[in-house]
Design a protein around this motif. Structure first.
Motif, PDB file in Angstrom:
ATOM      1  N   SER A  15       0.846  -1.192   0.000  1.00  0.00           N
ATOM      2  CA  SER A  15       0.000   0.000   0.000  1.00  0.00           C
ATOM      3  C   SER A  15       0.883   1.244   0.000  1.00  0.00           C
ATOM      4  CB  SER A  15      -0.917   0.011   1.222  1.00  0.00           C
ATOM      5  OG  SER A  15      -0.165   0.226   2.398  1.00  0.00           O
ATOM      6  N   THR A  16       0.333   2.327  -0.503  1.00  0.00           N
ATOM      7  CA  THR A  16       1.084   3.582  -0.491  1.00  0.00           C
ATOM      8  C   THR A  16       1.338   4.042   0.939  1.00  0.00           C
ATOM      9  OG1 THR A  16      -0.972   4.826  -0.757  1.00  0.00           O
ATOM     10  CG2 THR A  16       0.287   4.370  -2.751  1.00  0.00           C
ATOM     11  N   GLU A  17       0.412   3.743   1.848  1.00  0.00           N
ATOM     12  CA  GLU A  17       0.596   4.112   3.248  1.00  0.00           C
ATOM     13  C   GLU A  17       1.763   3.346   3.866  1.00  0.00           C
ATOM     14  OE1 GLU A  17      -2.308   3.280   1.908  1.00  0.00           O
ATOM     15  OE2 GLU A  17      -3.607   5.013   2.173  1.00  0.00           O
ATOM     16  N   ALA A  18       1.876   2.071   3.540  1.00  0.00           N
ATOM     17  CA  ALA A  18       2.983   1.274   4.067  1.00  0.00           C
ATOM     18  C   ALA A  18       4.313   1.791   3.529  1.00  0.00           C
ATOM     19  CB  ALA A  18       2.799  -0.198   3.730  1.00  0.00           C
ATOM     20  N   TYR A  19       4.353   2.099   2.244  1.00  0.00           N
ATOM     21  CA  TYR A  19       5.592   2.629   1.670  1.00  0.00           C
ATOM     22  C   TYR A  19       5.966   3.946   2.339  1.00  0.00           C
ATOM     23  CZ  TYR A  19       9.284   3.680  -1.614  1.00  0.00           C
ATOM     24  OH  TYR A  19      10.527   3.961  -2.158  1.00  0.00           O
ATOM     25  N   ALA A  20       5.004   4.826   2.527  1.00  0.00           N
ATOM     26  CA  ALA A  20       5.268   6.113   3.175  1.00  0.00           C
ATOM     27  C   ALA A  20       5.768   5.918   4.606  1.00  0.00           C
ATOM     28  CB  ALA A  20       4.015   6.987   3.161  1.00  0.00           C
ATOM     29  N   ALA A  21       5.181   4.960   5.328  1.00  0.00           N
ATOM     30  CA  ALA A  21       5.598   4.700   6.707  1.00  0.00           C
ATOM     31  C   ALA A  21       7.024   4.155   6.759  1.00  0.00           C
ATOM     32  CB  ALA A  21       4.632   3.721   7.377  1.00  0.00           C
ATOM     33  N   GLY A  56      -9.000  -7.477  14.167  1.00  0.00           N
ATOM     34  CA  GLY A  56      -9.653  -6.269  14.655  1.00  0.00           C
ATOM     35  C   GLY A  56      -8.725  -5.140  15.039  1.00  0.00           C
ATOM     36  N   VAL A  57      -7.475  -5.184  14.591  1.00  0.00           N
ATOM     37  CA  VAL A  57      -6.503  -4.136  14.906  1.00  0.00           C
ATOM     38  C   VAL A  57      -6.241  -3.327  13.640  1.00  0.00           C
ATOM     39  CG1 VAL A  57      -4.175  -3.638  15.729  1.00  0.00           C
ATOM     40  CG2 VAL A  57      -5.437  -5.585  16.676  1.00  0.00           C
ATOM     41  N   ALA A  58      -6.683  -2.080  13.647  1.00  0.00           N
ATOM     42  CA  ALA A  58      -6.458  -1.200  12.500  1.00  0.00           C
ATOM     43  C   ALA A  58      -4.978  -0.828  12.409  1.00  0.00           C
ATOM     44  CB  ALA A  58      -7.304   0.062  12.638  1.00  0.00           C
ATOM     45  N   SER A  59      -4.526  -0.540  11.207  1.00  0.00           N
ATOM     46  CA  SER A  59      -3.107  -0.197  11.020  1.00  0.00           C
ATOM     47  C   SER A  59      -2.706   1.011  11.862  1.00  0.00           C
ATOM     48  CB  SER A  59      -2.807   0.053   9.542  1.00  0.00           C
ATOM     49  OG  SER A  59      -3.603   1.105   9.040  1.00  0.00           O
ATOM     50  N   SER A  60      -3.618   1.947  12.084  1.00  0.00           N
ATOM     51  CA  SER A  60      -3.309   3.135  12.880  1.00  0.00           C
ATOM     52  C   SER A  60      -3.092   2.812  14.358  1.00  0.00           C
ATOM     53  CB  SER A  60      -4.436   4.159  12.737  1.00  0.00           C
ATOM     54  OG  SER A  60      -5.658   3.599  13.208  1.00  0.00           O
ATOM     55  N   GLU A  61      -3.585   1.674  14.812  1.00  0.00           N
ATOM     56  CA  GLU A  61      -3.447   1.299  16.225  1.00  0.00           C
ATOM     57  C   GLU A  61      -2.027   0.904  16.616  1.00  0.00           C
ATOM     58  OE1 GLU A  61      -5.844   1.436  18.687  1.00  0.00           O
ATOM     59  OE2 GLU A  61      -6.870   2.562  17.121  1.00  0.00           O
ATOM     60  N   TRP A  62      -1.214   0.524  15.663  1.00  0.00           N
ATOM     61  CA  TRP A  62       0.147   0.071  15.976  1.00  0.00           C
ATOM     62  C   TRP A  62       1.037   1.203  16.468  1.00  0.00           C
ATOM     63  CZ3 TRP A  62       1.140  -4.935  16.369  1.00  0.00           C
ATOM     64  CH2 TRP A  62       0.330  -5.833  15.687  1.00  0.00           C
ATOM     65  N   SER A  63       0.792   2.413  16.033  1.00  0.00           N
ATOM     66  CA  SER A  63       1.715   3.509  16.321  1.00  0.00           C
ATOM     67  C   SER A  63       1.812   3.862  17.804  1.00  0.00           C
ATOM     68  CB  SER A  63       1.327   4.747  15.519  1.00  0.00           C
ATOM     69  OG  SER A  63       0.056   5.198  15.914  1.00  0.00           O
ATOM     70  N   TRP A  64       0.794   3.624  18.578  1.00  0.00           N
ATOM     71  CA  TRP A  64       0.873   4.017  19.991  1.00  0.00           C
ATOM     72  C   TRP A  64       1.699   3.042  20.818  1.00  0.00           C
ATOM     73  CZ3 TRP A  64      -0.682   1.152  24.157  1.00  0.00           C
ATOM     74  CH2 TRP A  64      -1.528   0.060  23.906  1.00  0.00           C
ATOM     75  N   THR A  65       1.961   1.847  20.300  1.00  0.00           N
ATOM     76  CA  THR A  65       2.690   0.857  21.088  1.00  0.00           C
ATOM     77  C   THR A  65       4.066   0.502  20.540  1.00  0.00           C
ATOM     78  OG1 THR A  65       2.544  -1.317  22.108  1.00  0.00           O
ATOM     79  CG2 THR A  65       1.638  -1.118  19.910  1.00  0.00           C
ATOM     80  N   THR A  66       4.255   0.636  19.228  1.00  0.00           N
ATOM     81  CA  THR A  66       5.516   0.205  18.639  1.00  0.00           C
ATOM     82  C   THR A  66       5.759   0.899  17.316  1.00  0.00           C
ATOM     83  OG1 THR A  66       6.819  -1.733  18.014  1.00  0.00           O
ATOM     84  CG2 THR A  66       4.510  -1.766  17.395  1.00  0.00           C
ATOM     85  N   ASP A  67       7.000   0.918  16.900  1.00  0.00           N
ATOM     86  CA  ASP A  67       7.375   1.432  15.587  1.00  0.00           C
ATOM     87  C   ASP A  67       7.391   0.248  14.634  1.00  0.00           C
ATOM     88  OD1 ASP A  67       8.418   2.705  13.365  1.00  0.00           O
ATOM     89  OD2 ASP A  67      10.424   2.947  14.215  1.00  0.00           O
ATOM     90  N   LEU A  68       6.221  -0.199  14.241  1.00  0.00           N
ATOM     91  CA  LEU A  68       6.117  -1.377  13.390  1.00  0.00           C
ATOM     92  C   LEU A  68       6.790  -1.149  12.042  1.00  0.00           C
ATOM     93  CD1 LEU A  68       5.056  -4.265  13.324  1.00  0.00           C
ATOM     94  CD2 LEU A  68       2.912  -3.378  12.379  1.00  0.00           C
ATOM     95  N   ALA A  69       6.647   0.037  11.464  1.00  0.00           N
ATOM     96  CA  ALA A  69       7.284   0.327  10.179  1.00  0.00           C
ATOM     97  C   ALA A  69       8.806   0.266  10.310  1.00  0.00           C
ATOM     98  CB  ALA A  69       6.844   1.688   9.657  1.00  0.00           C
ATOM     99  N   GLY A  70       9.351   0.860  11.368  1.00  0.00           N
ATOM    100  CA  GLY A  70      10.795   0.827  11.590  1.00  0.00           C
ATOM    101  C   GLY A  70      11.301  -0.573  11.861  1.00  0.00           C
ATOM    102  N   GLY A  71      10.565  -1.320  12.663  1.00  0.00           N
ATOM    103  CA  GLY A  71      10.958  -2.705  12.938  1.00  0.00           C
ATOM    104  C   GLY A  71      10.924  -3.557  11.685  1.00  0.00           C
ATOM    105  N   THR A  72       9.924  -3.335  10.865  1.00  0.00           N
ATOM    106  CA  THR A  72       9.824  -4.069   9.604  1.00  0.00           C
ATOM    107  C   THR A  72      11.010  -3.737   8.716  1.00  0.00           C
ATOM    108  OG1 THR A  72       7.414  -4.045   9.763  1.00  0.00           O
ATOM    109  CG2 THR A  72       8.346  -4.459   7.595  1.00  0.00           C
ATOM    110  N   LEU A  73      11.343  -2.460   8.613  1.00  0.00           N
ATOM    111  CA  LEU A  73      12.493  -2.045   7.811  1.00  0.00           C
ATOM    112  C   LEU A  73      13.778  -2.671   8.342  1.00  0.00           C
ATOM    113  CD1 LEU A  73      13.651  -0.302   5.522  1.00  0.00           C
ATOM    114  CD2 LEU A  73      13.813   1.572   7.183  1.00  0.00           C
TER     115      LEU A  73
END
Length: 193
Positions: A15-21, A56-73
């Motif tokens: 997704s474009t959102e994932a790439y941007a993150a 039931g976890v929206a992509s926006s919910e990850w940001s308050w607990t972890t840097d999922l995009a950074g960890g993925t990278l």
């Protein structure tokens, strides 16, 4: 998460959102990333977000607990920076250096480059950030038999910057694009002291 809107027949789907993150996360890391690595990480992040949504976890919910995009990278980058098994042969390293020189000196990129010992020396340009003892050092690019790509000024004690890219002919072409941007001053002073 939005619909997956980037897809190719042979490449990643993200997704474009994932790439941007992922691209945003890359800016806080001490390495430079070629587009194919960012796409790889964005594809993984898109999949992780999709799995979360199934529970039931929206992509926006990850940001308050972890840097999922950074960890993925970071997880994806490790695949490109770690020692290959078996270790890359000297012949493979020389072949990759040859691909890099070919890409750097192509009409498209137009730099002057030559093999020098374990690295490829790229002549600096008028807009290359100052580096080396007198500020006029050329740029040295290396691919390691036990790791990935990096570059520095061709000077004793110079700081080294990783370029996260595949150890392939296509990866060498992407590394050449990063070096072109650096030599032309488009990246600014990437070496922080």
């Amino acid at each position: 998460m939005s619909t997956t809107d980037t897809t190719t027949a042979d490449g990643p789907v993200f997704s474009t959102e994932a790439y941007a993150a992922v691209e945003k996360a890359a800016k806080s890391r001490r390495a430079l990333y070629v587009p194919s690595v960012l796409e790889h990480a964005a594809e993984l992040l898109t999949g992780l977000w999709a799995t979360g949504e199934k529970y039931g976890v929206a992509s926006s919910e990850w940001s308050w607990t972890t840097d999922l995009a950074g960890g993925t990278l970071d997880v994806v980058a490790r695949q490109y920076e770690s020692a290959p098994d078996p270790v890359r042969t000297p012949a493979k390293v020389v072949a990759l250096q040859g691909h890099l020189i070919g890409a750097l000196t192509s009409e498209e990129i137009g730099l002057t480059a030559r093999l020098s010992g374990p690295g490829v020396i790229v002549d600096r340009g008028p807009d290359t950030p100052r580096g080396g003892r007198d500020g006029d050092a050329d740029v040295e690019v290396r691919i390691h038999s036990d790791g990935g790509w990096n570059f520095s000024y061709a000077a004793d004690g110079a700081s080294v910057m990783s370029i996260v890219a595949p150890a392939t002919e296509a990866g060498a072409s992407q590394v050449a694009e990063v070096i072109r941007a650096f030599v032309r001053g488009e990246l600014g002073p990437v070496f922080r002291h």
